[in-house]
Design a protein around this motif. Structure first.
Motif, short mmCIF file in Angstrom:
data_model
loop_
_atom_site.label_atom_id
_atom_site.label_comp_id
_atom_site.label_asym_id
_atom_site.label_seq_id
_atom_site.Cartn_x
_atom_site.Cartn_y
_atom_site.Cartn_z
N PHE A 108 -101.75 11.73 158.52
CA PHE A 108 -100.46 12.39 158.39
C PHE A 108 -99.35 11.38 158.68
O PHE A 108 -99.44 10.60 159.63
CB PHE A 108 -100.33 13.57 159.35
N ASN A 122 -107.19 22.85 158.19
CA ASN A 122 -106.14 23.88 158.13
C ASN A 122 -105.51 24.11 159.50
O ASN A 122 -104.30 24.36 159.62
CB ASN A 122 -106.72 25.19 157.61
N ILE A 142 -103.06 21.22 160.16
CA ILE A 142 -101.83 21.39 159.39
C ILE A 142 -100.91 22.41 160.05
O ILE A 142 -99.69 22.23 160.13
CB ILE A 142 -102.16 21.80 157.94
N SER A 197 -97.26 21.28 161.57
CA SER A 197 -96.06 21.84 160.93
C SER A 197 -95.09 22.41 161.96
O SER A 197 -93.89 22.49 161.71
CB SER A 197 -96.47 22.93 159.93
N TYR A 219 -95.30 17.29 158.00
CA TYR A 219 -95.84 17.97 156.82
C TYR A 219 -96.57 17.03 155.85
O TYR A 219 -97.28 17.50 154.97
CB TYR A 219 -94.70 18.64 156.04
N LEU A 262 -99.24 15.12 154.54
CA LEU A 262 -100.65 14.76 154.58
C LEU A 262 -100.88 13.68 153.52
O LEU A 262 -100.89 13.97 152.33
CB LEU A 262 -101.53 15.98 154.32
#
Length: 320
Positions: A67, A151, A154, A158, A163, A165
């Protein structure tokens, strides 16, 4: 009255790279990857080529997600503190997950500039570039074993405005085992093909000159994603002076593995999720043994006065 015509545009394909949860690197249109199957060759001409191709689909047992995070501010201290706060808080939550390792990679720390307008009497405006602050970039690397955890990462990141990736890399500890299994399968198939050629030709290749070459090719999921753009577009009869404002069309990405139709054998043929694909090919070049030249093998053809052609048997002629 102007008529509105709708035409369906065909799917426009272009190569992109992506992992199971790919990452935004796939939206860079200049990225291009070849998706060819393995094909090795001999440099010289030979009588017979025996070739075997194999494919293995290996499920990953470890993943690394990357990220990207960017922070701007007026001073170096402000930028550094804000960045550390976002990273520390997010990683503290991520490290609570089972089997997760993290690493922070420093990317860049540079000043940023903006323009100030300087207006003088009787002169044009002058735009001067002046320091506006600093920009700090870092990458967060997250290693994990359960793909469902992505998931969760993420969702956590966030909350701290992270955000981007970039990519997801796949790893497997079974690659060497799979290569050995492919070599064994290929060996049996090569022997079977050679035996079949010998039976068809009615001869043996024991004393024939032989050359062999083999190689592996590994394809990662990050290399196997493609994109297409599909939409309905209207065709209007407009005046030449008319202005047309078009919207950006959504690009769809999908995983495109290597098909198994060109291979002699496939290990784990059914592909449900993105996998690491190994190709193996072995080729044997066989130069068949040349028979020694003999004078007795010569044939002579006699042309008769009538124009007929007759083959003379020299052994019979010598005996007479």
């Amino acid at each position: 009255m102007k008529k509105l015509f709708f035409t369906f545009l065909t799917l426009l394909f272009s190569s992109f790279i992506m992992a199971q949860a790919s990452g935004n690197i796939n939206y860079q249109h200049q990225q291009s990857y070849n998706n060819n199957t393995i094909d090795i060759n001999f440099s010289s001409n030979t009588d017979i080529i025996v070739s075997v191709k194999g494919l293995a689909n290996i499920k990953a047992d470890a993943y690394t997600a990357i990220f990207s995070i960017t922070q701007t501010g007026k001073t170096t201290k402000e930028v550094d503190e804000l960045m550390d706060q976002r990273i520390t808080q997010s990683l503290n939550e991520i490290k609570l997950k089972k089997g997760v390792e993290t690493f922070v990679d420093m990317i860049s720390f540079v000043p940023v500039y903006e323009y100030e307008t300087e207006k003088k009497v009787f002169n044009r405006k002058t735009y001067n570039e002046v320091p506006a602050g600093f920009e700090l970039k870092k990458n967060i690397h997250i290693k994990f074993a359960d793909p469902a955890q992505l998931n969760e990462f993420i969702s956590i990141l966030s909350n701290y405005e992270i955000y981007d990736l970039v990519r997801v890399d796949y790893f497997s500890t079974e690659l060497e085992t799979a290569k050995k299994e492919m070599m064994t399968k290929a060996k049996l198939l090569v022997q079977e093909k050679v035996k079949n050629y010998q039976e068809l030709l009615g001869e043996t290749f024991i004393n024939a000159e032989k050359k062999i070459t083999d190689d592996y090719l590994v394809s990662l999921p990050v290399e196997m994603y493609k994109s297409y753009e599909a939409y309905n577009s209207s065709s209007l009869s407009l005046k030449k002076a008319a202005n047309i404002n078009q919207l950006n069309k959504s690009i769809t990405l999908y995983y495109q593995p290597i098909f198994n139709k060109e291979f002699d054998f496939v290990i784990n043929p059914t592909v449900l999720e993105p996998v690491i694909q190994i190709q193996y090919q072995v080729k044997i070049a066989i130069t068949r043994e040349k028979k020694p030249f003999s004078k007795t093998d010569k044939e002579f053809i006699l042309v008769t006065p009538n124009g007929d052609l007759k083959t003379l048997n020299m052994n019979t002629v010598r005996q007479n």
